[in-house]
Every structure is written in structure tokens, then in C-alpha cells.
Design a protein around this motif. Structure first.
Motif: not given
Length: 311
Positions: A254-275
């Protein structure tokens, strides 16, 4: 011993003391060494709220030593002026918590992880990039405070906000009173009367301004003139190169103005972590993940085995 065994401690930070609670596992044995986790609270929060009494307590019950601390300039920690929210110092606070953990004989310094909630999730991710003593990292509904202050917290006018902050800081340097802003309305009803409709603002108010989550040191305040430090900061900068540790991201859908939903998907995509893993709590919001039993249990169902595998 039960999960309610908590040690309140104090240790040196840059030029002041940090106040922290250490949550101990059941049947704690001083002669053993345990994996440990640093738990970082949200913006405007304190160690006794979700990072400590919910996630800290639950992870301690699973066999981890967990340290939940008050940010510098906030809560029971030192530092002046009060209510500064400076991302660089917030990340530094996490490093100092690790410094303290490695001095404890019952902590295995090779098995230290980190978890953070809301803004604390963003700070935790950034800390993991630059402090590889952190072996595994979890973000619970994490928010990139730099993005948030450039957008919603500045009414999408970051340059105008910077001009106002500069004028206010100059005035304060010349003796004017500090301008402490409260990030939230006094109550949900007041917020609605003033036209607030966003789920994050209303649910934050319900959490922080009622018996549900309110604590004496959960001030939800910020020193306006010092918020300029966050404008040029990015929680995820260089994640493609530096964030290599195992990563778990938990968000509500349930996304809201603080943006955790979009930030979560962004860092999941950007992280170099293999795991790396993303857990989407379907039907739940940002603030549901602070303390509501069902979404918290859903998060912990993934977070606990993640930390047990990597620590």
C-alpha cells in the motif's frame, strides 16, 4: 532469561554519548558468543519504538544480541542542538554501535548484522555499503530520506526550501530562537480537518500520537535549519558497487507519500548483492509493518531465517 531482559547502556560517540538498549536472548550466557544485530529507528522515533520493542525484541528471542540506540541529538543520546536529522551522522551512529558491540565479550564480531525501519532502513543500507563489518542487512519499509526531503518534505521545491533553511540558520546564528518543526499533525482528526489524505501521514500520526506507539522520546520533530544536510544525500549512492552483502528488503504493497514501496524496489534492483530478496507484505502499509502483529510476523518469517543463515 526472557526476551524482556534488556540492558540500558551508554557509550562514546563523536563528542557526546549514545544511549542504547541491548536486547538479550533467552537463557543468555555471558560465557558464550552470540551473533549480533544493530537495529536503527525511524526518523523522529526512538530506541523504545519499533526498532527496539518490536524487531529488536523479536530477534533477541531468536538468539541474537540486538542493540537499539537513540540517534545523536535525539532521544536519550547526547549532542546539541537537539533534533538534528543529519544522514551522515545517522550512518556514523550505526558504525559507533558496531564499535561498541565488538568490545562485548559475548558478541561474535564476525557475525554482525543490521536492520532498520523507515528512515533507519535507508541509513542501514548506506552504512552497510561503507562498513563491511556488517555481514547481512535488512530494511523494513526503508525510506531514502534524501529523496524524501527533496520531494515531499520540501513541497517539491528543494531549492526554495534550501533558501529558507539558509535564512533560518543565519538568523539562529545571530541569536534567533531555533525553529523545531513537527513532521506530523497533532492527531489524525486534526490532520483530516486540515485536508491530509495521505495514508503514510495519517497512519504515522496514529502510531506516534496515540497510545499505540507513543513514547516520551519519540519526538517526531526536526531542526528545520539543519535539514539542508539531507538535501544532497542519497541512501543508495554507489549501491551498484559497494552493497555486496546479503540483503533483504521488506515493504508493504500500500504505497504512501513517504515512498518506501518505490525505494524498496529501487534498492533491490540496484544492489550489487548476489544474495538479495524482496518481501512484499500484500495488503499492508508502511506503518502496519511497525507493530501490527500479522504483517510483522510475515516480515519476521523471512527476516529471522535470513539472519540465521548469514550470521
Amino acid at each position: 532469561m526472557s526476551v524482556n531482559d534488556i540492558r540500558t547502556v551508554s557509550y562514546k560517540n563523536l563528542g557526546w554519548d549514545t544511549a542504547a538498549d541491548i536486547y538479550l536472548p533467552p537463557d543468555f550466557d555471558e560465557t558464550r558468543q552470540y551473533p549480533a544485530i544493530v537495529s536503527t529507528h525511524p526518523i523522529g522515533s526512538c530506541k523504545e519504538q519499533t526498532a527496539g520493542n518490536v524487531y529488536g525484541a523479536a530477534l533477541a528471542q531468536e538468539g541474537f544480541v540486538v542493540i537499539a540506540f537513540d540517534a545523536s541529538f535525539q532521544g536519550a543520546s547526547g549532542g546539541s542542538p537537539r533534533f538534528i536529522e543529519d544522514p551522515s551522522i545517522r550512518v556514523s551512529d550505526i558504525r559507533f554501535a558496531i564499535d561498541y558491540l565488538v568490545t562485548l565479550p559475548y558478541v561474535d564480531e564476525s557475525r554482525i548484522g543490521a536492520i532498520g525501519v523507515c528512515g533507519g532502513g535507508g541509513y542501514t543500507i548506506h552504512a552497510a555499503m561503507t562498513d563491511h563489518r556488517i555481514k547481512a542487512v535488512t530494511s523494513i519499509t526503508g525510506v531514502n530520506f534524501g529523496r524524501l526531503i527533496r520531494e515531499g518534505f520540501s513541497n517539491f521545491d528543494p531549492v526554495g526550501a534550501l533558501e529558507a533553511m539558509g535564512k533560518q540558520r543565519t538568523a539562529e546564528a545571530k541569536g534567533a530562537p531555533r525553529n523545531f518543526i513537527n513532521y506530523l499533525p497533532a492527531s489524525v482528526d486534526e490532520g483530516r480537518k486540515n485536508g491530509v489524505t495521505d495514508i503514510d501521514v495519517l497512519e504515522a500520526t496514529d502510531y506516534y500520537k496515540s497510545d499505540r506507539g507513543q513514547k516520551p522520546n519519540g519526538a517526531t520533530s526536526g531542526l528545520f535549519s539543519f535539514n539542508s544536510a539531507a538535501m544532497g544525500w542519497d541512501a543508495f549512492l554507489h549501491a551498484e558497487v559497494l552493497l555486496t552483502q546479503p540483503l533483504m528488503v521488506v515493504i508493504g504493497d500500500k504505497p504512501g507519500a513517504f515512498g518506501a514501496y518505490r525505494d524498496g524496489w529501487e534498492i533491490y534492483g540496484r544492489a550489487a548483492s548476489k544474495d538479495k530478496h524482496i518481501v512484499v507484505a500484500e495488503g499492508w502499509s508502511h506503518y502496519d509493518l511497525y507493530d501490527k502483529p500479522e504483517p510483522v510476523a510475515l516480515a519476521l518469517k523471512s527476516v529471522v531465517p535470513f539472519f540465521k543463515e548469514h550470521l
